[in-house]
Design a protein around this motif. Sequence first.
Motif, PDB file in Angstrom:
ATOM      1  N   ALA A 298       0.823  -1.209   0.000  1.00 16.30           N
ATOM      2  CA  ALA A 298       0.000   0.000   0.000  1.00 16.30           C
ATOM      3  C   ALA A 298       0.859   1.261   0.000  1.00 16.30           C
ATOM      4  N   GLU A 299       2.035   1.204   0.640  1.00 18.02           N
ATOM      5  CA  GLU A 299       2.903   2.390   0.712  1.00 18.02           C
ATOM      6  C   GLU A 299       3.371   2.843  -0.665  1.00 18.02           C
ATOM      7  N   ALA A 300       3.389   1.909  -1.627  1.00 16.90           N
ATOM      8  CA  ALA A 300       3.874   2.236  -2.972  1.00 16.90           C
ATOM      9  C   ALA A 300       2.731   2.394  -3.967  1.00 16.90           C
ATOM     10  N   ALA A 301       1.527   2.640  -3.470  1.00 19.62           N
ATOM     11  CA  ALA A 301       0.366   2.766  -4.360  1.00 19.62           C
ATOM     12  C   ALA A 301       0.532   3.937  -5.327  1.00 19.62           C
ATOM     13  N   GLU A 302       1.156   5.022  -4.866  1.00 23.69           N
ATOM     14  CA  GLU A 302       1.346   6.202  -5.716  1.00 23.69           C
ATOM     15  C   GLU A 302       2.161   5.882  -6.958  1.00 23.69           C
ATOM     16  N   TRP A 303       3.123   4.948  -6.826  1.00 14.76           N
ATOM     17  CA  TRP A 303       4.010   4.629  -7.948  1.00 14.76           C
ATOM     18  C   TRP A 303       3.220   4.076  -9.130  1.00 14.76           C
ATOM     19  N   LYS A 304       2.147   3.333  -8.860  1.00 13.66           N
ATOM     20  CA  LYS A 304       1.371   2.708  -9.932  1.00 13.66           C
ATOM     21  C   LYS A 304       0.721   3.740 -10.848  1.00 13.66           C
ATOM     22  N   THR A 305       0.339   4.878 -10.296  1.00 11.65           N
ATOM     23  CA  THR A 305      -0.395   5.888 -11.080  1.00 11.65           C
ATOM     24  C   THR A 305       0.397   7.184 -11.239  1.00 11.65           C
ATOM     25  N   ARG A 306       1.675   7.139 -10.944  1.00  8.98           N
ATOM     26  CA  ARG A 306       2.512   8.338 -10.983  1.00  8.98           C
ATOM     27  C   ARG A 306       2.526   8.960 -12.384  1.00  8.98           C
ATOM     28  N   LYS A 307       2.431  10.290 -12.452  1.00  8.04           N
ATOM     29  CA  LYS A 307       2.540  11.013 -13.717  1.00  8.04           C
ATOM     30  C   LYS A 307       4.022  11.187 -14.057  1.00  8.04           C
ATOM     31  N   ARG A 308       4.408  10.701 -15.224  1.00  6.99           N
ATOM     32  CA  ARG A 308       5.810  10.740 -15.619  1.00  6.99           C
ATOM     33  C   ARG A 308       5.963  11.541 -16.913  1.00  6.99           C
ATOM     34  N   THR A 309       6.993  12.382 -16.961  1.00  5.78           N
ATOM     35  CA  THR A 309       7.253  13.174 -18.164  1.00  5.78           C
ATOM     36  C   THR A 309       7.589  12.270 -19.338  1.00  5.78           C
ATOM     37  N   SER A 310       8.393  11.263 -19.076  1.00  9.03           N
ATOM     38  CA  SER A 310       8.762  10.309 -20.126  1.00  9.03           C
ATOM     39  C   SER A 310       7.775   9.144 -20.116  1.00  9.03           C
ATOM     40  N   ASN A 311       7.963   8.240 -21.030  1.00  6.65           N
ATOM     41  CA  ASN A 311       7.132   7.040 -21.074  1.00  6.65           C
ATOM     42  C   ASN A 311       7.878   5.863 -20.471  1.00  6.65           C
ATOM     43  N   TRP A 312       8.655   6.158 -19.428  1.00  5.81           N
ATOM     44  CA  TRP A 312       9.418   5.100 -18.756  1.00  5.81           C
ATOM     45  C   TRP A 312       9.091   5.107 -17.276  1.00  5.81           C
ATOM     46  N   PRO A 313       8.852   3.956 -16.676  1.00  5.82           N
ATOM     47  CA  PRO A 313       8.685   2.662 -17.351  1.00  5.82           C
ATOM     48  C   PRO A 313       7.373   2.613 -18.129  1.00  5.82           C
ATOM     49  N   THR A 314       7.331   1.771 -19.134  1.00  6.67           N
ATOM     50  CA  THR A 314       6.140   1.663 -19.971  1.00  6.67           C
ATOM     51  C   THR A 314       4.983   1.074 -19.166  1.00  6.67           C
ATOM     52  N   THR A 315       3.782   1.252 -19.680  1.00  2.41           N
ATOM     53  CA  THR A 315       2.591   0.713 -19.007  1.00  2.41           C
ATOM     54  C   THR A 315       2.697  -0.798 -18.837  1.00  2.41           C
ATOM     55  N   LYS A 316       3.197  -1.460 -19.874  1.00  4.23           N
ATOM     56  CA  LYS A 316       3.353  -2.916 -19.814  1.00  4.23           C
ATOM     57  C   LYS A 316       4.341  -3.319 -18.729  1.00  4.23           C
ATOM     58  N   LEU A 317       5.453  -2.575 -18.630  1.00  2.00           N
ATOM     59  CA  LEU A 317       6.455  -2.888 -17.612  1.00  2.00           C
ATOM     60  C   LEU A 317       5.912  -2.617 -16.213  1.00  2.00           C
ATOM     61  N   VAL A 318       5.150  -1.546 -16.057  1.00  3.28           N
ATOM     62  CA  VAL A 318       4.545  -1.236 -14.750  1.00  3.28           C
ATOM     63  C   VAL A 318       3.638  -2.380 -14.306  1.00  3.28           C
ATOM     64  N   GLU A 319       2.819  -2.875 -15.216  1.00  2.00           N
ATOM     65  CA  GLU A 319       1.914  -3.986 -14.883  1.00  2.00           C
ATOM     66  C   GLU A 319       2.698  -5.231 -14.482  1.00  2.00           C
ATOM     67  N   HIS A 320       3.780  -5.487 -15.211  1.00  2.00           N
ATOM     68  CA  HIS A 320       4.622  -6.644 -14.891  1.00  2.00           C
ATOM     69  C   HIS A 320       5.243  -6.490 -13.505  1.00  2.00           C
TER      70      HIS A 320
END
Length: 752
Positions: A209-231
Motif C-alpha cells: 500500500a505504501e507504494a500505491a502512488e508509484w502505480k499511477t505516478r505522472k511521468r514526463t517520459s514514457n518510462w517505465p512503460t505501461t506494460k512494464l509497470v503492470e509486470h
Amino acid sequence: MTYEECQHLSKGSKHLSMYLNESGKSLPIVKLFQNSTRRHNEINEIISGVIGEYKPAIVGSYAEGFEDLDSDLDVMIFVPNFEVVDYKIEPFNINSVHCHTIQQPDERHPGYSKLSVISLDFRLFKETRDRYIYKDVKDGKNYLKNNVKECIHYTSDLPIDISIHGPAYSCIPTENLEKTALEIAPFDQVNDPKHFDFVSGISSKQWPAEAAEWKTRKRTSNWPTTKLVEHIINTGYVLAGVGSKESKESELQWRVSFNEAEQLMIESLNETQMHCLFLLKLLKRICLLNIAGKNITSYTMKTVMFLCLEEKSVGFWQPSNLVNCFYFCVSKLKSFVDRGFLPNYFIPERNQFVANEFTSDIQTKTKEYLEGFLKNQKDGISLILPSYKENTDIICSPYICQLNFIQKWLKNQLFTAYSYSVGHTLFKLYDGYNIQHIYKRCNETLDKLTTVRYRQPLIKKVQNFMGVLQYLLHREEKDRVDSDSRNKYSEYMKLSASGDLTHNPLRIATCYLDDGVKEDCLNIIRRVTDSDGQLYKQTHRQRLQQTLHRDIKALFNKSNTVYENILYTTIINDVDLVHQDPYRTIHEFEKLKDKGHVFYGYDTLILAWKECYFDVTFMPAELPVLPKPAALELCIDNSQKHISFHPFLYALLLEFLWHEKYGSVNRKKESVLEKFENYVSTASVIPNEQKSVGLNFMAYCYSLQKDTQLASRCLVRSLRLNPIRKNVAYWYMWYKKYRIKGSRELSLYSKS
C-alpha cells in the motif's frame, strides 16, 4: 551552447560510448550477464521450491550485469514458509506455512513495516519465543522481530567468521563457501567477489500500500512503460530483516524492498542508459567513497538514475548525448545532497539519507565536490576513467566489440558449465533414504526444468539420478526380468549416458555391475581406464581455465578472420541465444569446422559441455548399489550427505571388481592393480585424501586376491597420507587386526 560546442559534445559522447563498448560494457555483454544470473536464480528457485528450503537469489551489481564493479556479491535469501499479507486483508486462510503475519506499515518511518503474528510454529526457533516475538502491551499484538533471521538454517553453511551489517551476514569467501556459492551464480576467476553478503527476506506477491502512488505516478517520459509497470506490480515486494536507523523500534521493523522490480527496470535500459548508470557507479566508487562514505552507495546511484529516467524521454538517452546524460544525473544527485533528502524511488516519503549519519559536514563536503566535478566536466570523465583519452582514435571498433563479446560469451559458457557440474543444489533433492520420495522430487524437478534456459545438461544429471533410483526400486522387486521399473531404469540410463565422460557413465556402470549387464558395463568402464589417466590428473575446472586462456589469447591475436568472427557472432545470436541449447550450439560450430573454418573457443565449448569429466558422486540413499569399499567410504562418516570419488581411481575399482565377478584371468586383475599403483604414486597433483581412498580400494582388491601383506602395505600408506580416524584404513586395521609394524606410531587425530 554554440553549434560548434554542440558538435564537440556530440562527438565526445559518441567517442566515450565507443570506448565503453570496446571496454566490455556494450549492451549485448551486459545482457549476457543479466541473463546468466537470471537463469541461475530460476534454477535455485525450482530446486528450493521442490525441497521446501530457503531460496537464494543473486541481486545487486552482479545481477545488473556489472560483475566487475562491486567487490561484494549480494545474495537475497528468501525465507520459506513465512506468509505476509496486506494489513487490509483480514481474516485469511491458514495453510501449511509455518508463520502467518500481517504487514502493518509504520507511518512514522515510511518504507518500513511491522509484522503482527497470526500463527507461528515455534519449533523454528533456537531459543525462547521472547527472543523473536515482542508483545505490545498497548494493542495486545505479537510482532515478529527481524532477528528471526538467526533461525534460518542457511547460516549453517557460512563460515564461523561472519559479521552482521544491517540485514546482511557478511563473510570473506572460503574454499567451501565458494563451492556453495557456485549454486547461486557463476564467477569469473578474475572478478571473484571479496565478500559475500547474505540478506534474509520474506517475499509477498501483493503490491504494498505504501507504494500505491508509484502505480499511477505522472511521468514526463514514457518510462517505465505501461506494460512494464503492470509486470512489476505482479512481482510484489520483499521485506528485508532490518529496521530504520532513526527508529527506537528498529528491531520490530522490516524494510520494504523491490529487488525484482528494480532488476526488471535495469533490464529495460538501452545502451546509453546502461553506460550512464555504469559511470554513476564508478563516480561513487572512485570519487565519493572517501568523502561521503556509505551515505552514497550503488543503490543511491540506481535511485538517482531511475528518477532521471522518469524526467527525460528516450530521445535524450542516446550515444551522441552520453556526456550530457551523465552530468544531468550528477546534477540531480547534487540537488538531493543539497536538500539532504533522497526520495526512495517507489516510496518517495522515505529519505534514503540517514540524518544522523549524513551529517551537515559530510553533506557540505559532498556537495562541494560534486559542484567542482560539474564545473570541470572534461577532467571529470578522465577522473573516473583514467585510461580514457578523448583524443585517441578508436580503431576497428565493431571488430574489437565482436572479440569482446565472443570472449565474454565463452567465459559465461565456461562458468555456467562448471556451476552446473558442481551439482550441490541438485544433490539436495536426496533427503534421507526414502527412494520413492526422492524419485518424486527428481521427477517434479525434471518437469519444472523444461522452462529453464540451457537446461539440457541439468536434465541429463537429474535423469541419471532417476535411473539409479529406478534401479534401486527394481532390486527390491521379486520379478526382475521385465518390469516397469527395469524399463524406466534402462531408459533413464540411456538418456543420461552422454551427460559427461565420468560422473554419469560410472554411476551407470556401478548399476550395471550390480545388475549383471556384463558387456555394456565393461565398455563404459574402459572408456575411462583404457587411457593412462593423464586427463584426470587435472580437475575439469583447471583444464577449462587453461583451455579458455589459450583460446582467448588466440582470439585476440586475430587468429580468426573477420568473416569467421561474423559467423561466430551469428551462431551466438541466432542459435545459442535463441534456442539456448549448448549441444545444438556446438553442433552448428561442428558443421562449420567440417567446411574448413577455424574457431578459437571451440575447444573450450567442447570441454565445457561434451568432454567434461567430474568426480563420481553418490548419496546415502544409493548405498545398496555401491561396491563394498566405496560403501565403506560413505558409511565411515554418517554426517556425509554425499561422497565423491576420483573418476580414474573409481573406474579402476569397478574394472577390478568386474574381472573378479566374471572370473577373468589373474593377469587382467594384475594389470588393473599396476595402473592403480602407477596412478597413486605419480599423480602428484591429486589431493592426498583422494590418493588415500585409492589405496583403500587397492587394499580391498588385494584382500580379494588373498594377498594380506600387500593389502596391509596399502592401508599403512593410506593412513600416512590421510592420518585421521575417519579414514577407512584405520578401521580396516582395527577390525581385521592386521599386524602392521609401526602402526602404533602413526599420528591419528580427528578431523575438525
